[in-house]
Design a protein around this motif. Structure first.
Motif, PDB file in Angstrom:
ATOM      1  N   TYR A  59       0.984  -4.591  15.276  1.00  0.00           N
ATOM      2  CA  TYR A  59       1.480  -5.710  16.089  1.00  0.00           C
ATOM      3  C   TYR A  59       2.052  -5.058  17.343  1.00  0.00           C
ATOM      4  CZ  TYR A  59       5.859  -4.483  13.655  1.00  0.00           C
ATOM      5  OH  TYR A  59       6.925  -3.800  13.131  1.00  0.00           O
ATOM      6  N   ASP A  62      10.846   2.480   6.851  1.00  0.00           N
ATOM      7  CA  ASP A  62      10.528   1.049   6.883  1.00  0.00           C
ATOM      8  C   ASP A  62      11.833   0.310   7.158  1.00  0.00           C
ATOM      9  OD1 ASP A  62       9.830  -1.687   6.172  1.00  0.00           O
ATOM     10  OD2 ASP A  62       8.182  -0.892   4.978  1.00  0.00           O
ATOM     11  N   ILE A  83       0.834  -1.210   0.000  1.00  0.00           N
ATOM     12  CA  ILE A  83       0.000   0.000   0.000  1.00  0.00           C
ATOM     13  C   ILE A  83       0.869   1.261   0.000  1.00  0.00           C
ATOM     14  CG2 ILE A  83      -1.731   1.333   1.273  1.00  0.00           C
ATOM     15  CD1 ILE A  83      -2.865  -1.367   2.274  1.00  0.00           C
ATOM     16  N   THR A 129      -4.914   4.663   7.280  1.00  0.00           N
ATOM     17  CA  THR A 129      -5.861   3.615   6.870  1.00  0.00           C
ATOM     18  C   THR A 129      -5.318   2.248   7.276  1.00  0.00           C
ATOM     19  OG1 THR A 129      -4.777   3.607   4.735  1.00  0.00           O
ATOM     20  CG2 THR A 129      -6.869   4.814   4.863  1.00  0.00           C
TER      21      THR A 129
HETATM   22  P1  NAI Z   1       2.731  -5.153   3.354  1.00  0.00           P
HETATM   23  O1  NAI Z   1       3.056  -6.344   4.165  1.00  0.00           O
HETATM   24  O2  NAI Z   1       2.866  -5.217   1.868  1.00  0.00           O
HETATM   25  O3  NAI Z   1       3.603  -3.896   3.865  1.00  0.00           O
HETATM   26  C1  NAI Z   1       3.742  -3.567   5.201  1.00  0.00           C
HETATM   27  C2  NAI Z   1       5.066  -2.838   5.353  1.00  0.00           C
HETATM   28  O4  NAI Z   1       5.129  -2.277   6.671  1.00  0.00           O
HETATM   29  C3  NAI Z   1       6.275  -3.766   5.212  1.00  0.00           C
HETATM   30  O5  NAI Z   1       7.155  -3.242   4.238  1.00  0.00           O
HETATM   31  C4  NAI Z   1       6.897  -3.772   6.595  1.00  0.00           C
HETATM   32  O6  NAI Z   1       8.300  -3.912   6.575  1.00  0.00           O
HETATM   33  C5  NAI Z   1       6.472  -2.409   7.093  1.00  0.00           C
HETATM   34  N1  NAI Z   1       6.557  -2.256   8.544  1.00  0.00           N
HETATM   35  C6  NAI Z   1       6.232  -3.153   9.504  1.00  0.00           C
HETATM   36  N2  NAI Z   1       6.484  -2.643  10.717  1.00  0.00           N
HETATM   37  C7  NAI Z   1       6.981  -1.396  10.534  1.00  0.00           C
HETATM   38  C8  NAI Z   1       7.418  -0.392  11.406  1.00  0.00           C
HETATM   39  N3  NAI Z   1       7.427  -0.586  12.731  1.00  0.00           N
HETATM   40  N4  NAI Z   1       7.854   0.765  10.881  1.00  0.00           N
HETATM   41  C9  NAI Z   1       7.874   0.952   9.533  1.00  0.00           C
HETATM   42  N5  NAI Z   1       7.478   0.027   8.646  1.00  0.00           N
HETATM   43  C10 NAI Z   1       7.015  -1.141   9.143  1.00  0.00           C
HETATM   44  O7  NAI Z   1       1.242  -4.756   3.758  1.00  0.00           O
HETATM   45  P2  NAI Z   1       0.182  -3.855   2.954  1.00  0.00           P
HETATM   46  O8  NAI Z   1      -0.576  -4.692   2.016  1.00  0.00           O
HETATM   47  O9  NAI Z   1       0.891  -2.652   2.444  1.00  0.00           O
HETATM   48  O10 NAI Z   1      -0.804  -3.452   4.146  1.00  0.00           O
HETATM   49  C11 NAI Z   1      -0.332  -2.706   5.252  1.00  0.00           C
HETATM   50  C12 NAI Z   1      -1.408  -2.641   6.321  1.00  0.00           C
HETATM   51  O11 NAI Z   1      -2.509  -1.857   5.849  1.00  0.00           O
HETATM   52  C13 NAI Z   1      -2.043  -3.995   6.671  1.00  0.00           C
HETATM   53  O12 NAI Z   1      -1.264  -4.707   7.611  1.00  0.00           O
HETATM   54  C14 NAI Z   1      -3.362  -3.573   7.242  1.00  0.00           C
HETATM   55  O13 NAI Z   1      -3.245  -3.327   8.624  1.00  0.00           O
HETATM   56  C15 NAI Z   1      -3.678  -2.270   6.525  1.00  0.00           C
HETATM   57  N6  NAI Z   1      -4.768  -2.426   5.549  1.00  0.00           N
HETATM   58  C16 NAI Z   1      -5.900  -1.667   5.700  1.00  0.00           C
HETATM   59  C17 NAI Z   1      -6.963  -1.817   4.843  1.00  0.00           C
HETATM   60  C18 NAI Z   1      -8.185  -0.969   4.953  1.00  0.00           C
HETATM   61  O14 NAI Z   1      -9.218  -1.337   4.402  1.00  0.00           O
HETATM   62  N7  NAI Z   1      -8.142   0.167   5.628  1.00  0.00           N
HETATM   63  C19 NAI Z   1      -6.950  -2.834   3.776  1.00  0.00           C
HETATM   64  C20 NAI Z   1      -5.661  -3.484   3.614  1.00  0.00           C
HETATM   65  C21 NAI Z   1      -4.638  -3.317   4.517  1.00  0.00           C
END
Ligand code: NAI
Length: 361
Positions: free
Chosen positions: A230, A194, A174, A254
């Motif tokens: 988390y 990140d 995202i 979001t």
């Molecule tokens: P993704 O797994 O592709 O990317 C998450 C990124 O966050 C990773 O690059 C990871 O290294 C990074 N990250 C983790 N902990 C971190 C920290 N402490 N500081 C900086 N970066 C950190 O996941 P994606 O698909 O981008 O989704 C991200 C989040 O968005 C999901 O876990 C979910 O909570 C949320 N989401 C919300 C939705 C909505 O409808 N509002 C729908 C889809 C996802």
């Protein structure tokens, strides 16, 4: 026969009028007949709170739980302890923080999600919300609908996105799509924070990586939050971190509500330190009527500076088709004993399969 419990949101008349609202109790992700033909039992409910809820009763002997992040069935340690037969949790969407992943690992419960299914939907919502806040759209629209015509009242807080510094906390699917979509806006700088470097993003958008959170936050006009929830990210954006942002910055979240301290955001808006906050997630969903985000306004002028919606960004009609199909495919592989698509595996066999929930080796 496998017992499957699905916790989905209620669609009411909307689900009847729009059958593509697949993520509803009524339309059952479009998988009810398919499961029945194979002799499986599917229980679908939106009743998820408290020990007496249908979810808590049925989870006790279910083998599979499916839930959406939009109306999550929370699989806490207490619930998982009661779910003696549970082997598999499927997130119909993205983000599995509603499951206690450490307990799932201890119990050998697999957690899968439909990775990527709604990342474009969310990225578009983020860009829209950034523009809504920076252009001060909500108060302008409300003034107009109320019969008003006071240009100065809204123009005093209206800016251009061009020339601003925008940064994403989390540059995965995202976060990177948000920056890609912002590239043509000629922002002064695009940055990301990140622990995983994203060289493709740097190449495609010119985004600069920041390794120090304080430096990252202190440069921003706009912060967009796109990392999972988390234990280490819970409450990450608290009063101290908010104070590191430039005065007048905007925040769009979001990702998950609990990543920010909602009361601290409300206070920072009221004091004028933050000019706007938007997004669609709350620490408890549905957000209670007295949730701080429902009455958080820039310098206490309703509706200024508030671009919140219910959790809708990742559940567009297009996204629902993708996460419903993805859920069916995860189930098909599960019943067939086939390996899951690696990107969909969050935890399996007692270990994390993803690095997104902390820097896990
Ligand atoms: P993704 O797994 O592709 O990317 C998450 C990124 O966050 C990773 O690059 C990871 O290294 C990074 N990250 C983790 N902990 C971190 C920290 N402490 N500081 C900086 N970066 C950190 O996941 P994606 O698909 O981008 O989704 C991200 C989040 O968005 C999901 O876990 C979910 O909570 C949320 N989401 C919300 C939705 C909505 O409808 N509002 C729908 C889809 C996802």
């Amino acid at each position: 026969m496998t017992k499957i419990v699905a916790v989905l949101y209620s669609g009411g008349k909307h689900a009847q009028e729009e059958p593509r609202l697949l993520g509803t109790v009524e339309n059952k992700l479009g998988i009810a007949d398919w499961l029945k033909e194979q002799g499986h039992e599917l229980v679908v409910t939106d009743d998820k709170e408290g020990a007496g809820s249908a979810f808590r009763q049925h989870v006790k002997d279910a083998e599979i739980v499916i839930t959406t992040p939009f109306h999550p069935g929370y699989l806490t340690k207490e619930v998982l302890d009661e779910a003696k037969n549970l082997k598999c949790c499927i997130t119909a969407g993205v983000g599995s923080d509603h499951v206690d992943l450490d307990v799932a690992n201890q119990r050998g419960i697999s957690v899968y999600e439909v990775t990527g299914s709604n990342v474009v939907s969310v990225a578009e919502h983020v860009v829209m919300t950034i523009l809504n806040l920076v252009r001060n759209f909500v108060p302008a629209n409300q003034q107009y609908l109320g019969g008003g015509w006071n240009v100065s009242e809204v123009a005093r807080d209206t800016y251009d996105l061009e020339g601003k510094v925008v940064g994403t906390l989390g540059s995965g699917r995202i976060g990177s799509r948000v920056l890609q979509r912002l590239k043509p806006f000629d922002c002064a700088k695009l940055t990301y924070y990140d622990y995983q470097r994203n060289e493709a993003l740097e190449r495609d958008t010119g985004a600069e990586r920041r390794e120090d959170l304080k430096q990252f936050l202190s440069e921003l006009d706009v912060l967009t939050i796109n990392c999972p929830l988390y234990p280490e990210t819970k409450g990450l954006i608290n009063a101290e971190k908010l104070s590191w942002l430039k005065k007048g910055a905007w925040i769009v979240n979001t990702a998950r509500g609990a990543i920010v301290d909602a009361q601290a955001v409300k206070d920072a808006l009221a004091s004028g330190h933050i000019r706007g906050y938007g997004g669609d997630v709350s620490s408890i969903q549905p957000a209670p009527k007295d949730h701080p985000f429902r009455t958080a306004f820039y310098k206490s002028q309703a509706p200024n500076g508030n671009a919140m919606t219910p959790h809708v960004s990742g559940t567009s009609i297009d996204a629902q088709a993708r996460y419903a199909a993805g859920t069916k495919e995860i189930l098909r592989r599960y019943f067939a004993g086939e390996k899951q698509e690696p990107a969909n595996v969050i935890v399996e066999g007692g270990a994390y399969a993803t690095k997104a929930y902390g820097q896990r080796k």
